[in-house]
Design a protein around this motif. Structure first.
Motif, short mmCIF file in Angstrom:
data_model
loop_
_atom_site.label_atom_id
_atom_site.label_comp_id
_atom_site.label_asym_id
_atom_site.label_seq_id
_atom_site.Cartn_x
_atom_site.Cartn_y
_atom_site.Cartn_z
N ASN A 10 8.25 38.40 18.53
CA ASN A 10 7.11 38.95 17.82
C ASN A 10 6.17 39.56 18.84
N ILE A 11 5.42 40.56 18.41
CA ILE A 11 4.35 41.09 19.24
C ILE A 11 3.04 40.66 18.60
N LEU A 12 2.27 39.86 19.35
CA LEU A 12 0.99 39.36 18.85
C LEU A 12 -0.13 40.26 19.36
N VAL A 103 2.68 43.88 26.55
CA VAL A 103 3.21 45.17 26.10
C VAL A 103 2.04 46.01 25.57
N GLU A 104 2.31 47.23 25.22
CA GLU A 104 1.26 48.16 24.79
C GLU A 104 0.42 47.61 23.63
N ASP A 105 1.06 47.00 22.65
CA ASP A 105 0.36 46.53 21.45
C ASP A 105 -0.12 45.10 21.52
N LYS A 154 3.87 42.29 14.98
CA LYS A 154 4.98 43.25 14.89
C LYS A 154 6.25 42.56 15.35
N LYS A 155 7.35 43.04 14.81
CA LYS A 155 8.64 42.47 15.18
C LYS A 155 9.39 43.42 16.08
#
Length: 155
Positions: A10-12, A103-105, A154-155
């Motif tokens: 996941n993107i937190l 990461v970017e997000d 985001k996944k």
């Protein structure tokens, strides 16, 4: 005995330090587990994990079945990853790697779990109908709880 693998990510929408502080505090695991598992930390703990740390939990993976779960934090590299292994608990083997990367997000949180089921051939037979669906529901609850705590992921 088959070695099973779970890969999740996941993107937190938080920074690396926030992610590390949250995930490296074993008490926060209670916040991620489904309520029906009655997950409870039994150990006295510092706020951040360390290599060699033993952690005892009480868990009810299935209704009417309560067990103790003892893990050891076998590796820690602050802000990058940590590994916990089961010393005693519901699985024949449980080896869980947690990775963190900016990461970017936000922060990419990756989980890589290798496990073996208990009870020999009976466990292998029960894996697709009971054990795997339970693990899927645990990781789905974890994702939902992370979203409640940190916002849209985001996944």
């Amino acid at each position: 005995m088959k070695l099973y693998t779970i890969k999740k990510h996941n993107i937190l929408p938080i920074d690396l330090e926030q992610a590390w502080i949250f995930f490296s505090n074993p008490r926060n695991l209670q916040k991620l587990m489904p309520e029906d598992m009655k997950f409870e930390v039994k150990s006295e703990l510092p706020h951040e994990i360390y290599t060699g740390q033993l952690i005892e939990y009480k868990v009810s993976p299935f209704k009417g079945f309560n067990t103790k779960w003892v893990t050891e934090i076998s590796h820690v590299e602050r802000l990058k990853y940590f590994v916990d292994i089961q010393l005693y608990g519901p699985y024949k083997l449980w080896h869980h790697k947690h990775f963190f990367k900016e990461v970017e997000d936000g922060v990419l949180v990756e989980d890589l779990v290798h496990y073996r089921v208990p009870f020999g051939l009976i466990g292998e037979f029960l894996h697709p109908s009971i054990i795997q669906p339970k693990l899927d529901s645990i990781f789905k609850a974890r994702e939902k709880n992370l979203e409640t705590i940190f916002g849209i992921i985001k996944k």
